[in-house]
Design a protein around this motif. Structure first.
Motif, PDB file in Angstrom:
ATOM      1  N   THR A  67      12.612  -4.162  -4.538  1.00 43.05           N
ATOM      2  CA  THR A  67      12.150  -2.988  -3.815  1.00 43.05           C
ATOM      3  C   THR A  67      13.094  -2.635  -2.670  1.00 43.05           C
ATOM      4  O   THR A  67      13.518  -3.497  -1.898  1.00 43.05           O
ATOM      5  CB  THR A  67      10.725  -3.207  -3.265  1.00 43.05           C
ATOM      6  OG1 THR A  67      10.319  -2.031  -2.542  1.00 43.05           O
ATOM      7  CG2 THR A  67      10.632  -4.409  -2.367  1.00 43.05           C
ATOM      8  N   GLY A  68      13.476  -1.356  -2.603  1.00 40.94           N
ATOM      9  CA  GLY A  68      14.366  -0.881  -1.553  1.00 40.94           C
ATOM     10  C   GLY A  68      15.830  -1.202  -1.757  1.00 40.94           C
ATOM     11  O   GLY A  68      16.674  -0.789  -0.961  1.00 40.94           O
ATOM     12  N   TYR A  94      12.397  -0.744  -9.707  1.00 40.41           N
ATOM     13  CA  TYR A  94      12.011   0.141  -8.610  1.00 40.41           C
ATOM     14  C   TYR A  94      12.940   1.359  -8.616  1.00 40.41           C
ATOM     15  O   TYR A  94      14.159   1.215  -8.774  1.00 40.41           O
ATOM     16  CB  TYR A  94      12.102  -0.596  -7.268  1.00 40.41           C
ATOM     17  CG  TYR A  94      11.161  -1.781  -7.201  1.00 40.41           C
ATOM     18  CD1 TYR A  94       9.876  -1.633  -6.684  1.00 40.41           C
ATOM     19  CD2 TYR A  94      11.544  -3.032  -7.654  1.00 40.41           C
ATOM     20  CE1 TYR A  94       9.007  -2.714  -6.623  1.00 40.41           C
ATOM     21  CE2 TYR A  94      10.682  -4.111  -7.603  1.00 40.41           C
ATOM     22  CZ  TYR A  94       9.414  -3.945  -7.086  1.00 40.41           C
ATOM     23  OH  TYR A  94       8.544  -5.017  -7.042  1.00 40.41           O
ATOM     24  N   GLU A 112       9.331   5.586  -3.186  1.00 37.77           N
ATOM     25  CA  GLU A 112       9.679   4.682  -4.270  1.00 37.77           C
ATOM     26  C   GLU A 112       8.518   4.524  -5.245  1.00 37.77           C
ATOM     27  O   GLU A 112       7.343   4.544  -4.858  1.00 37.77           O
ATOM     28  CB  GLU A 112      10.052   3.312  -3.699  1.00 37.77           C
ATOM     29  CG  GLU A 112      10.518   2.306  -4.722  1.00 37.77           C
ATOM     30  CD  GLU A 112      10.819   0.963  -4.081  1.00 37.77           C
ATOM     31  OE1 GLU A 112      12.003   0.649  -3.846  1.00 37.77           O
ATOM     32  OE2 GLU A 112       9.850   0.222  -3.812  1.00 37.77           O
ATOM     33  N   ASN A 114       7.533   2.162  -9.086  1.00 38.17           N
ATOM     34  CA  ASN A 114       7.997   1.025  -9.872  1.00 38.17           C
ATOM     35  C   ASN A 114       7.357   1.054 -11.252  1.00 38.17           C
ATOM     36  O   ASN A 114       6.323   1.692 -11.460  1.00 38.17           O
ATOM     37  CB  ASN A 114       7.715  -0.300  -9.164  1.00 38.17           C
ATOM     38  CG  ASN A 114       6.236  -0.567  -9.029  1.00 38.17           C
ATOM     39  OD1 ASN A 114       5.608  -1.103  -9.939  1.00 38.17           O
ATOM     40  ND2 ASN A 114       5.656  -0.203  -7.882  1.00 38.17           N
ATOM     41  N   SER A 155       3.412 -12.467  -4.481  1.00 36.48           N
ATOM     42  CA  SER A 155       3.373 -11.019  -4.274  1.00 36.48           C
ATOM     43  C   SER A 155       2.051 -10.396  -4.707  1.00 36.48           C
ATOM     44  O   SER A 155       1.860  -9.194  -4.533  1.00 36.48           O
ATOM     45  CB  SER A 155       4.529 -10.348  -5.042  1.00 36.48           C
ATOM     46  OG  SER A 155       5.775 -10.788  -4.553  1.00 36.48           O
ATOM     47  N   GLY A 205       0.241  -4.392  -8.076  1.00 35.33           N
ATOM     48  CA  GLY A 205       0.953  -3.168  -7.742  1.00 35.33           C
ATOM     49  C   GLY A 205       0.834  -2.098  -8.795  1.00 35.33           C
ATOM     50  O   GLY A 205       1.103  -0.925  -8.534  1.00 35.33           O
ATOM     51  N   SER A 424       7.748  -7.643   0.459  1.00 28.73           N
ATOM     52  CA  SER A 424       7.090  -6.340   0.515  1.00 28.73           C
ATOM     53  C   SER A 424       5.731  -6.376   1.203  1.00 28.73           C
ATOM     54  O   SER A 424       4.996  -5.397   1.170  1.00 28.73           O
ATOM     55  CB  SER A 424       6.915  -5.792  -0.911  1.00 28.73           C
ATOM     56  OG  SER A 424       6.145  -6.692  -1.695  1.00 28.73           O
ATOM     57  N   LYS A 542      11.464  -6.283   8.494  1.00 23.71           N
ATOM     58  CA  LYS A 542      11.529  -6.477   7.051  1.00 23.71           C
ATOM     59  C   LYS A 542      11.284  -5.186   6.272  1.00 23.71           C
ATOM     60  O   LYS A 542      11.575  -5.112   5.083  1.00 23.71           O
ATOM     61  CB  LYS A 542      10.550  -7.576   6.612  1.00 23.71           C
ATOM     62  CG  LYS A 542       9.093  -7.221   6.713  1.00 23.71           C
ATOM     63  CD  LYS A 542       8.211  -8.437   6.477  1.00 23.71           C
ATOM     64  CE  LYS A 542       8.432  -9.069   5.127  1.00 23.71           C
ATOM     65  NZ  LYS A 542       7.508 -10.187   4.875  1.00 23.71           N
ATOM     66  N   PHE A 543      10.748  -4.156   6.958  1.00 21.87           N
ATOM     67  CA  PHE A 543      10.514  -2.871   6.309  1.00 21.87           C
ATOM     68  C   PHE A 543      11.503  -1.797   6.777  1.00 21.87           C
ATOM     69  O   PHE A 543      11.420  -0.649   6.348  1.00 21.87           O
ATOM     70  CB  PHE A 543       9.088  -2.395   6.564  1.00 21.87           C
ATOM     71  CG  PHE A 543       8.043  -3.357   6.065  1.00 21.87           C
ATOM     72  CD1 PHE A 543       7.826  -3.521   4.716  1.00 21.87           C
ATOM     73  CD2 PHE A 543       7.294  -4.115   6.961  1.00 21.87           C
ATOM     74  CE1 PHE A 543       6.872  -4.413   4.248  1.00 21.87           C
ATOM     75  CE2 PHE A 543       6.342  -5.013   6.509  1.00 21.87           C
ATOM     76  CZ  PHE A 543       6.135  -5.168   5.152  1.00 21.87           C
TER      77      PHE A 543
END
Length: 563
Positions: A67-68, A94, A112, A114, A155, A205, A424, A542-543
């Motif tokens: 992710t990202g 993603y 985003e 996924n 996760s 998710g 995440s 972290k984000f």
């Protein structure tokens, strides 16, 4: 809107964090339109809303398995769809998109999405047997497992719900464990009996799976067992009414017991501290009547013996008009033989509200966790109130957060959970209640307010060198909205060596980061009133974002740093 090689601000427009200010890519979500399989590889077609900007001439899709982090691209040309070829089945990818203009300048990433080619397998959660417990008696920590074919157990997000809040409230359900091995502990509402169906849901998710079990609470308290073994122990926790946090009935407590069944402690309630002392009975129970000047006495009843193996304390605190539930944990960490696994620095944000009745700005601060399990917070609420708090973490990482505010005319309270979460997921989470009583002499929000939010925090690590930024961005947007601002506006900034900020917009702004703490501060010109206002906040490293507040004449505004 461009000017002499640098981007200008525009009121109400969130600018690109990369190169292009004019593109307003309207993409609520990237949509997966279809795909087909070939030799265990799958082609996936994605579609998105086209930009309304007349300068947009094309689009580009980015994708990767983290992710990202996007390691591959597909040029879509002028169409608003693209086919991504040869994706492995069973692997989660993603995706994000960008728009390009006639000069080849590129917008920021879209939101985003996924997808798992070949179809996502839903997660799996094990069952829990129905439970029977006595009034005012918590269940033990009930073990269950979660797993998923495509997603790491760490996760997977597990949530819980009760179908009967009069017997088991949401605050009475506490999750624990990590990775694939999880636990849930259920504490009934004080004095309640009956049944409640508890449903646990695991989310990967994309899909979810659930399991339910019934908790039956008898109409009588369990009789004394007389097998309680007194111990030297310390406990800390919170108390508040089961259905909703109320100012008059919320606070915190500490207890200490001895091998001779003596106990002592403190209650913090409405800005006052009350002492507790006495002797536990043969079942590990105690009680105190606490006199108050000009008011009825408080009655504190607690039990640290029924759930002695689980290290819990629970009970009630009451006066003649209300009953609050008491819950807490035995403190088990020490620096030498049992250090806390979450030692380090964190930043924490309590999101603001946009309803106009409470602060729009985001409250923020810094958190320190020591090997002893001691946790401390220092920061600013979104009405400018400086706050600090210290407590101790439980063995499950639960943090009883309580601060009395406004000369005993308000409070903020929350059970915050601290964990080593995956990339995440926030490392600090929990529902927080913030109450301010009406005060006509108060400069900000004299009418008072009651607001609730979900606090979020993350590990913060000081950048190791001048080339490492406080957030992993070279360019960012500083967006200001709400409060006394007549219109939202955004400044675009460059982040240089040692995380120095260079304002790329014509609207005046100065800003700097504290690299040791992860906070930021600055001043910005309100483009409507032409008045300079100070602002502050903290990054969630972290984000790669930051949140804070700007104080106006009598309201606070949101400040958000993003790509």
């Amino acid at each position: 809107m461009h000017g002499s090689g640098s981007e200008m601000y525009e009121e109400g427009l969130f600018h690109s964090g990369r190169h292009l200010a004019r593109i307003a890519l309207s993409m609520a979500a990237l949509l997966i339109a279809g795909g087909h399989a070939a030799f265990a590889l799958t082609n996936v077609t994605l579609a998105w809303d086209p930009s309304s900007d007349p300068l947009v001439t094309g689009y580009r899709v980015y994708y990767g398995t983290i992710t990202g982090t996007y390691t591959n691209t597909v040029d879509a040309g002028a169409t608003n769809s693209a086919t991504v070829p040869a994706l492995k089945e069973g692997t989660r990818y993603y995706f994000a998109a960008t728009a390009l203009d006639v000069l080849g300048q590129e917008s920021a990433f879209s939101s985003e999405t996924n997808y798992v080619p070949g179809g996502n397998q839903p997660p799996v959660i094990s069952s829990i047997a129905d439970q029977f417990t006595g009034m005012d008696t918590a269940t033990p920590a009930l073990a269950f497992t979660v797993s998923d074919a495509e997603t790491p157990p760490s996760s997977l997000v597990v949530s819980a719900a009760s179908d009967n809040s009069s017997v088991v409230s949401q605050s009475g359900i506490v999750m624990g464990g990590s990775n694939g091995n999880r636990t849930v502990r259920v504490t009934p509402v004080s004095g309640a009996s009956g049944q409640a169906l508890i449903t646990l849901t695991v989310d990967d998710g994309v899909d979810t799976a659930s399991t339910s079990f019934q908790v039956s609470v008898s109409s009588s308290r369990p009789p004394p067992t007389n097998n309680f073994t007194p111990a030297a122990a310390s406990y800390s926790g919170l108390f508040y009414e089961a259905d909703q946090v109320q100012f008059q009935s919320a606070g915190s407590f500490k207890l200490a017991t001895t091998t001779k069944s003596a106990y002592s402690g403190q209650l913090k309630h409405q800005g006052k501290t009350y002492s507790l002392s006495g002797k536990l009975d043969g079942s590990g129970r105690g009680s105190n009547s606490i006199p108050r000047k000009g008011q009825s006495s408080l009655v504190f009843r607690f039990d640290c013996g029924t759930s002695n193996d689980a290290g819990l304390v629970f009970g009630t605190l009451s006066d003649t008009t209300w009953v609050a539930s008491v819950s807490g944990d035995r403190l088990t960490f020490n620096s030498r033989t049992n250090p806390a696994p979450w030692t380090g620095s964190y930043t924490l944000v309590l999101p603001g509200q946009e309803d106009g009745s409470s602060p729009s700005g985001h409250s923020y601060g810094t958190v320190k966790v020591k090997t002893s399990g001691a946790v401390s917070f220092a920061g600013s609420l979104a009405d400018g109130t400086r706050v600090s708090q210290g407590a101790w973490l439980s063995k499950e990482g639960m943090w009883p957060f309580y601060v009395s505010l406004y000369s005993s005319k308000g409070l903020v309270i929350s059970w915050l959970g601290v964990s080593n979460a995956p990339a995440s997921v926030a490392d600090v989470t929990g529902p927080a209640s913030w109450i301010k009583l009406a005060d006509p002499l108060a400069h900000f929000y004299p009418g008072g307010f009651t607001t609730e939010c979900n606090a979020a925090g993350g590990v913060y690590v000081k950048p190791p060198s001048s080339t490492n930024h406080v957030v992993h961005l070279n360019k960012a947007r500083m967006a200001f909205s709400g409060g006394n601002l007549a219109a939202a506006f955004t400044n675009v900034v460059d982040i240089g060596l040692s995380s120095k900020i260079i304002n790329d917009s014509t609207n005046l702004m100065t800003m700097s980061f504290s690299l040791s703490s992860g906070t930021f501060s600055g001043r910005v010109l309100d483009p409507v009133t032409k008045k300079s206002r100070s602002f502050g906040g903290a990054v969630l490293q972290k984000f790669n974002v930051g949140y804070g507040m700007l104080l106006g004449t009598n309201l606070s505004s949101q400040v958000e740093l993003s790509q």
